[in-house]
Design a protein around this motif. Structure first.
Motif, PDB file in Angstrom:
ATOM      1  N   GLU A  39       0.818  -1.214   0.000  1.00  0.00           N
ATOM      2  CA  GLU A  39       0.000   0.000   0.000  1.00  0.00           C
ATOM      3  C   GLU A  39       0.853   1.267   0.000  1.00  0.00           C
ATOM      4  O   GLU A  39       0.397   2.348   0.390  1.00  0.00           O
ATOM      5  N   SER A  89      -0.415   5.153   0.564  1.00  0.00           N
ATOM      6  CA  SER A  89       0.119   5.904   1.691  1.00  0.00           C
ATOM      7  C   SER A  89       0.568   7.299   1.273  1.00  0.00           C
ATOM      8  O   SER A  89       0.351   8.281   1.986  1.00  0.00           O
ATOM      9  N   THR A 141      -2.513   9.495   0.923  1.00  0.00           N
ATOM     10  CA  THR A 141      -2.961   9.866   2.266  1.00  0.00           C
ATOM     11  C   THR A 141      -2.067  10.967   2.820  1.00  0.00           C
ATOM     12  O   THR A 141      -2.538  11.992   3.316  1.00  0.00           O
ATOM     13  N   HIS A 185       0.478   2.813   5.562  1.00  0.00           N
ATOM     14  CA  HIS A 185      -0.532   1.758   5.464  1.00  0.00           C
ATOM     15  C   HIS A 185       0.174   0.436   5.206  1.00  0.00           C
ATOM     16  O   HIS A 185       1.174   0.373   4.500  1.00  0.00           O
ATOM     17  N   SER A 192      -5.869  -3.134   1.567  1.00  0.00           N
ATOM     18  CA  SER A 192      -6.336  -2.624   0.279  1.00  0.00           C
ATOM     19  C   SER A 192      -6.805  -3.728  -0.656  1.00  0.00           C
ATOM     20  O   SER A 192      -6.812  -3.569  -1.874  1.00  0.00           O
ATOM     21  N   GLY A 215      -7.326   5.153   5.719  1.00  0.00           N
ATOM     22  CA  GLY A 215      -6.866   5.988   4.623  1.00  0.00           C
ATOM     23  C   GLY A 215      -7.448   7.389   4.673  1.00  0.00           C
ATOM     24  O   GLY A 215      -8.545   7.617   5.170  1.00  0.00           O
ATOM     25  N   THR A 253      -7.308   9.439   1.688  1.00  0.00           N
ATOM     26  CA  THR A 253      -7.210   9.821   0.278  1.00  0.00           C
ATOM     27  C   THR A 253      -8.500  10.517  -0.155  1.00  0.00           C
ATOM     28  O   THR A 253      -9.471  10.550   0.611  1.00  0.00           O
ATOM     29  N   SER A 313     -11.292   8.133   0.432  1.00  0.00           N
ATOM     30  CA  SER A 313     -11.287   7.380   1.684  1.00  0.00           C
ATOM     31  C   SER A 313     -12.571   7.560   2.474  1.00  0.00           C
ATOM     32  O   SER A 313     -13.313   8.526   2.301  1.00  0.00           O
TER      33      SER A 313
END
Length: 353
Positions: free
Chosen positions: A13, A17, A20, A109, A189, A315, A317, A320
């Motif tokens: 991930e 990451s 994020t 992550h 994920s 997360g 993002t 997210s």
């Protein structure tokens, strides 16, 4: 405050990451903090470089991020691209820069981010960080171990077995029935996850899962609706329903905008809403996730609730779930980022660190 947002690393991930981290970094800058976005594995500059006054050059030092790829990263390529080729997980100057920060926002992550190892190292170095501690992070990262805690806490979860590469066996000996789900035990994920219906698909699914880890989990497939619930300081946020337009909630559907319909608050009867939120709070309690976390649930066709797993560093993002849930409560993304820092700092105030 001076804040390091720590991202990257060597998990599957890694790219998630970074996104994020980028979102959090921008939000914290808007809030007036001096922020450096840092790759925990690549680090900054050369080893033993003097980083005095580094936060005065935060914008210059911070990573610049592009969008998430639809494919998991090539980790061997990442390893070969590191300048110093050290066998240390922490890149040059990472520890020094994190020690200089008032707090590290954990945007990591997956492996060596959510499994408690970085948290344990930071505890020894006296570095303050967001999120749960090393022990609860390690337990929640292992889906097999998590299931044992869920069962002990009387939280329903699909029946499952764990298997390692050395003890691989055919489906008939598992005691499970088709359809079932095969996935890496500690991954995230949905990388390496397969839904299987035949012995042939089962063998292929094991091959795929073992590509990523030595241990896999095989569990009953529950047909139904999928939900996620964040828990912040022990209190459940509004439930969000996740409905992929095609297939299941895999890596692509999680991070490609427009591929999943997400509804918050979820359209559920009040009784089921309360029960599912209660389970989410119990998950955080039994696993010791004392700051913030997110748990994933399934609601079967006969309205039975099942907890799938817990995420210790949800997360952040653009797609997210935690930020969407917070928005329903009137909490902006910028407010959420500052809130998570304030909540995390409380545990250090309590311990006197």
């Amino acid at each position: 405050m001076d804040i390091v947002v720590l991202a990257g690393g060597l998990s599957t991930e890694r790219d998630v990451s970074f996104t994020t981290g980028d979102m959090v970094c921008k939000a914290l800058k808007k809030n007036g903090h001096r922020v450096i976005l840092l790759d925990v594995f690549m680090g900054y500059g050369e080893e033993e470089q003097d980083v005095t006054g580094i936060f005065e050059r935060a914008d210059e030092v911070s990573l610049k991020i592009t969008k998430i790829s639809e494919q998991a990263p090539d980790l061997e390529k990442v390893k070969k691209s590191r300048k110093d080729q050290s066998d240390c997980f922490f890149g040059p100057n990472v520890i020094a820069m994190c020690r200089m920060a008032d707090i590290v926002f954990m945007a990591l992550h997956g492996e060596n981010g959510e499994n408690g190892k970085v948290q344990a190292a930071f505890d020894l170095f006296g570095i303050r960080y967001t999120g749960s501690g090393y022990l609860s992070s390690a337990i929640a990262m292992d889906k097999g171990m998590t299931k044992q805690f869920l069962k002990a806490g009387q939280i329903p979860t699909p029946n499952a077995i764990t298997m390692n590469r050395a003890s691989r066996r055919d489906f008939a000996s598992t005691g499970l029935k088709f359809p079932c789900v095969v996935k890496p035990c500690c991954g995230g994920s949905s990388i390496g996850v397969s839904i299987v219906n035949t012995p042939e698909e089962y063998e292929k699914a094991l091959d795929e899962a073992f590509r990523w880890e030595e241990n896999v989990i095989i569990e009953d497939y529950i047909k139904g609706r999928e939900f996620s619930i964040s828990v912040v300081e022990g209190k459940a946020y509004p439930i969000i329903e996740i409905a992929p337009i095609e297939g299941f909630y895999d890596y692509k559907n999680k991070y490609k905008a427009g591929s999943t319909v997400e509804t918050c608050p979820a359209a559920l009867p009040e009784e089921i809403t309360k029960q599912m939120q209660h389970y989410a709070e119990r998950v955080a309690e039994v696993l010791g996730l004392d700051t913030y976390s997110r748990s994933d649930f399934l609601l079967s066709e006969d309205n039975e609730i099942y907890c799938l797993e817990a995420n210790t560093l949800p997360g952040m993002t653009p797609t997210s779930l935690l930020p969407q849930e917070a928005a329903v409560l009137g909490i902006s993304f910028e407010q959420l980022c500052d809130n998570l820092i304030e909540i995390s700092l409380k545990k250090y105030n309590h311990t006197g660190k």
